[in-house]
Write a protein that holds these residues in place. Structure first.
Motif, short mmCIF file in Angstrom:
data_model
loop_
_atom_site.label_atom_id
_atom_site.label_comp_id
_atom_site.label_asym_id
_atom_site.label_seq_id
_atom_site.Cartn_x
_atom_site.Cartn_y
_atom_site.Cartn_z
N SER A 151 4.18 6.22 2.80
CA SER A 151 3.92 7.72 3.40
C SER A 151 3.90 7.78 4.92
CB SER A 151 2.66 8.11 2.88
OG SER A 151 2.52 8.30 1.57
N LYS A 152 3.16 6.78 5.60
CA LYS A 152 3.39 6.68 6.90
C LYS A 152 4.81 6.45 7.39
CE LYS A 152 -1.26 5.12 7.53
NZ LYS A 152 -2.06 3.86 7.85
N ASP A 163 0.28 4.15 0.89
CA ASP A 163 -0.02 4.89 2.15
C ASP A 163 0.94 4.39 3.35
OD1 ASP A 163 -2.18 6.31 1.09
OD2 ASP A 163 -3.59 5.12 1.87
N ASN A 206 0.89 -1.38 0.10
CA ASN A 206 -0.22 0.02 -0.06
C ASN A 206 1.01 1.23 -0.02
OD1 ASN A 206 -1.66 2.21 0.84
ND2 ASN A 206 -2.94 0.70 1.91
#
Length: 132
Positions: free
Chosen positions: A94-95, A91, A89
């Motif tokens: 990004s995290k 995301d 993912n």
């Protein structure tokens, strides 16, 4: 290039109107690809013309994307592309990047505090040993 710089580039992408045009064109192209796949599932003489029109439209979309290419601002970090290629993912990437930035900022803050304390002790030592 640092990850912080990559994040700045990613965030600047949304500020550019050309990027919005590219995004819309990509969405349109994906729709055309989907349409072509549906036509190909039941390909016969009756939907041949629809397939030709869809392919022509796809070619036009690729040409439009090529024209818009020069106005696109930003880049995508290679690590993000690798993550997506591995089926992860984006995301999560990004995290992870945000967490690494926070940790880096914390280390910088600690170094600044240490440097300030060192400066104060050095100033006091200079003052005590080298009076004017």
């Amino acid at each position: 290039m640092t990850k912080t710089c990559d994040m700045k580039r990613i965030s600047s992408m949304s500020e550019n109107g050309k990027n919005d045009e590219v995004e819309l064109e990509l969405i349109h192209l994906l729709g055309q690809l989907n349409d072509a796949m549906k036509i190909l599932e039941n390909l016969d003489e009756t939907n041949r013309e629809a397939l030709i029109q869809t392919i022509t439209s796809m070619i036009n979309s690729f040409n439009n994307l090529h024209k818009l290419e020069s106005g696109v601002v930003g880049s995508v970090p290679n690590q993000l592309i690798e993550q997506i290629d591995q089926g992860n993912n984006p995301d999560d990437f990004s995290k992870k990047l945000v967490e690494e930035c926070r940790q880096s900022a914390k280390r910088v803050e600690e170094k600044q505090k240490w440097m300030q304390a060192f400066k104060e002790k050095l100033d006091a030592s200079i003052e005590a040993n080298f009076k004017n």
